[in-house]
Design a protein around this motif. Structure first.
Motif, short mmCIF file in Angstrom:
data_model
loop_
_atom_site.label_atom_id
_atom_site.label_comp_id
_atom_site.label_asym_id
_atom_site.label_seq_id
_atom_site.Cartn_x
_atom_site.Cartn_y
_atom_site.Cartn_z
N PRO A 1 0.80 -1.24 0.00
CA PRO A 1 0.00 0.00 0.00
C PRO A 1 0.83 1.29 0.00
CG PRO A 1 -0.86 -1.55 1.61
CD PRO A 1 0.43 -2.12 1.10
N THR A 2 2.09 1.22 0.40
CA THR A 2 2.92 2.43 0.45
C THR A 2 4.01 2.44 -0.61
OG1 THR A 2 4.41 1.44 2.09
CG2 THR A 2 2.50 2.70 2.93
N ILE A 3 3.88 1.60 -1.64
CA ILE A 3 4.93 1.53 -2.67
C ILE A 3 5.06 2.87 -3.39
CG2 ILE A 3 3.38 0.60 -4.46
CD1 ILE A 3 5.82 -1.08 -5.43
N PRO A 4 6.27 3.40 -3.45
CA PRO A 4 6.47 4.66 -4.20
C PRO A 4 6.31 4.43 -5.71
CG PRO A 4 8.28 4.24 -2.66
CD PRO A 4 7.47 2.98 -2.74
N VAL A 5 5.81 5.42 -6.38
CA VAL A 5 5.64 5.35 -7.84
C VAL A 5 7.00 5.11 -8.51
CG1 VAL A 5 4.95 6.63 -9.90
CG2 VAL A 5 3.57 6.77 -7.83
N SER A 6 8.06 5.68 -7.96
CA SER A 6 9.38 5.49 -8.55
C SER A 6 9.78 4.00 -8.53
CB SER A 6 10.42 6.34 -7.82
OG SER A 6 10.44 6.03 -6.44
N TYR A 7 9.34 3.24 -7.54
CA TYR A 7 9.63 1.82 -7.49
C TYR A 7 8.83 1.09 -8.57
CZ TYR A 7 12.13 2.01 -3.02
OH TYR A 7 13.04 2.25 -2.03
N ARG B 1 19.23 1.29 -5.10
CA ARG B 1 18.37 1.22 -3.91
C ARG B 1 16.99 0.68 -4.27
NH1 ARG B 1 20.86 6.29 -2.58
NH2 ARG B 1 18.98 7.42 -3.19
N HIS B 2 16.43 1.17 -5.38
CA HIS B 2 15.12 0.69 -5.81
C HIS B 2 15.15 -0.82 -6.04
CE1 HIS B 2 13.61 4.79 -7.59
NE2 HIS B 2 13.97 4.87 -6.33
N LEU B 3 16.16 -1.29 -6.77
CA LEU B 3 16.23 -2.71 -7.12
C LEU B 3 16.51 -3.57 -5.88
CD1 LEU B 3 18.06 -2.54 -10.56
CD2 LEU B 3 15.60 -2.73 -10.09
N LEU B 4 17.29 -3.04 -4.94
CA LEU B 4 17.50 -3.77 -3.69
C LEU B 4 16.18 -3.92 -2.95
CD1 LEU B 4 20.85 -2.27 -2.39
CD2 LEU B 4 20.42 -4.66 -2.99
N ASP B 5 15.43 -2.83 -2.81
CA ASP B 5 14.16 -2.87 -2.09
C ASP B 5 13.13 -3.74 -2.80
OD1 ASP B 5 15.32 -1.21 -0.25
OD2 ASP B 5 14.21 0.59 -0.83
N LEU B 6 13.18 -3.79 -4.12
CA LEU B 6 12.28 -4.64 -4.90
C LEU B 6 12.70 -6.11 -4.86
CD1 LEU B 6 11.81 -2.33 -8.02
CD2 LEU B 6 10.01 -2.98 -6.38
N GLY B 7 13.92 -6.38 -4.39
CA GLY B 7 14.47 -7.72 -4.39
C GLY B 7 14.21 -8.50 -3.11
N GLU B 8 15.05 -9.52 -2.92
CA GLU B 8 14.93 -10.43 -1.78
C GLU B 8 15.10 -9.71 -0.44
OE1 GLU B 8 14.42 -14.20 -0.10
OE2 GLU B 8 14.40 -13.77 -2.23
N ARG B 9 16.12 -8.90 -0.33
CA ARG B 9 16.42 -8.13 0.88
C ARG B 9 16.53 -6.66 0.51
NH1 ARG B 9 15.29 -10.52 5.21
NH2 ARG B 9 15.72 -12.72 5.11
N ASP B 10 15.94 -5.79 1.33
CA ASP B 10 16.03 -4.37 1.01
C ASP B 10 17.41 -3.83 1.37
OD1 ASP B 10 16.08 -3.74 3.75
OD2 ASP B 10 14.04 -2.97 3.78
N ARG B 11 17.65 -2.59 1.13
CA ARG B 11 18.97 -1.99 1.33
C ARG B 11 19.40 -1.98 2.79
NH1 ARG B 11 17.04 4.21 0.28
NH2 ARG B 11 14.89 3.67 0.67
N ARG B 12 18.47 -2.17 3.72
CA ARG B 12 18.80 -2.20 5.14
C ARG B 12 18.93 -3.63 5.68
NH1 ARG B 12 14.80 1.51 4.26
NH2 ARG B 12 15.47 3.66 4.44
N GLY B 13 18.77 -4.62 4.80
CA GLY B 13 18.89 -6.00 5.19
C GLY B 13 17.58 -6.64 5.64
N ASN B 14 16.49 -5.86 5.61
CA ASN B 14 15.17 -6.40 5.95
C ASN B 14 14.60 -7.14 4.75
OD1 ASN B 14 15.26 -5.08 8.50
ND2 ASN B 14 14.64 -3.18 7.50
N GLU B 15 13.48 -7.80 4.97
CA GLU B 15 12.83 -8.51 3.87
C GLU B 15 12.40 -7.52 2.79
OE1 GLU B 15 9.12 -11.55 3.08
OE2 GLU B 15 9.84 -11.24 5.12
N GLY B 16 12.75 -7.83 1.56
CA GLY B 16 12.38 -6.99 0.43
C GLY B 16 11.03 -7.40 -0.14
N MET B 17 10.66 -6.76 -1.23
CA MET B 17 9.37 -7.06 -1.87
C MET B 17 9.40 -8.34 -2.69
SD MET B 17 8.06 -3.34 -3.11
CE MET B 17 8.82 -1.92 -2.35
N LYS B 18 10.58 -8.82 -3.03
CA LYS B 18 10.78 -10.07 -3.77
C LYS B 18 10.14 -10.06 -5.16
CE LYS B 18 11.14 -12.62 0.51
NZ LYS B 18 10.57 -13.60 1.41
N LEU B 19 10.13 -8.90 -5.79
CA LEU B 19 9.56 -8.78 -7.13
C LEU B 19 10.61 -8.95 -8.22
CD1 LEU B 19 7.13 -5.78 -6.53
CD2 LEU B 19 6.61 -8.24 -6.51
#
Length: 139
Positions: free
Chosen positions: A24-30, A61-79
Motif C-alpha cells: 500500500p505504500t509503494i512509491p511510484v518510482s519503485y 536502492r530501488h532494485l534492492l528494495d524490490l528484491g529479496e532483501r532491502d537496502r537495510r537487510g530487511n525482507e524486500g518485496m521479492k519482485l
C-alpha cells in the motif's frame, strides 16, 4: 476532460491497483523501476538508471528494495532477482522473479480490462450519438 482522457485515467488506475494491493505504500518510482526491468530483463543497474532518468545509486536502492532483501537487510518485496554476471563479476543483472511475474500478469489483465471497458464506453457513446442524430433527422 475528454472521454478518452477519463478512460485512460481509469485504465491506468486499474493497472496500478495490483501494485498497491501488494504494498500500500509503494512509491511510484519503485513501480517505474520495476516496469523498466519488466521491459528489458537482464540488464545492469546503469541501463535501468539511464532508461528511467535517475542516478545509478538511486536505481540500485530501488532494485534492492524490490528484491529479496532491502537496502537495510530487511525482507524486500521479492519482485525482482539480482544475479551476478558470469563474465564480469562487477556487474549485477536484474530479472523479474516468479512473484514479480505474477504481479505483472495481474497488472496486464487489469490494464486490458480498463482498456476494454474504455472501448465498450466508446461504442456506447457512438451508439448514443447515432441515436441522437437519427432522432434529429426524423424531426
Amino acid at each position: 476532460m475528454s472521454d478518452e482522457t477519463v478512460q485512460a485515467a481509469k485504465a491506468l488506475r486499474l493497472a496500478l491497483e495490483p501494485f498497491v494491493k501488494e504494498n500500500p505504500t509503494i512509491p511510484v518510482s519503485y513501480i517505474i523501476s520495476f516496469l523498466a526491468v519488466a521491459e528489458k530483463e537482464g540488464m545492469p543497474v546503469s541501463t535501468y538508471a539511464n532508461e528511467v532518468g535517475i542516478v545509478k545509486a538511486v536505481m540500485t536502492r530501488h532494485l534492492l528494495d524490490l528484491g529479496e532483501r532491502d537496502r537495510r537487510g530487511n525482507e524486500g518485496m521479492k519482485l525482482v532477482e539480482r544475479k551476478q554476471d558470469r563474465q564480469d563479476l562487477r556487474i549485477i543483472r536484474t530479472f523479474i522473479s516468479e512473484k514479480g511475474a505474477a504481479l505483472m500478469s495481474k497488472v496486464r489483465h487489469a490494464w486490458e480490462n480498463g482498456v476494454r471497458m474504455a472501448s465498450v464506453n466508446d461504442v456506447n457513446c457512438m451508439g448514443q450519438q447515432l441515436s441522437w442524430r437519427a432522432e434529429k433527422l426524423n424531426d
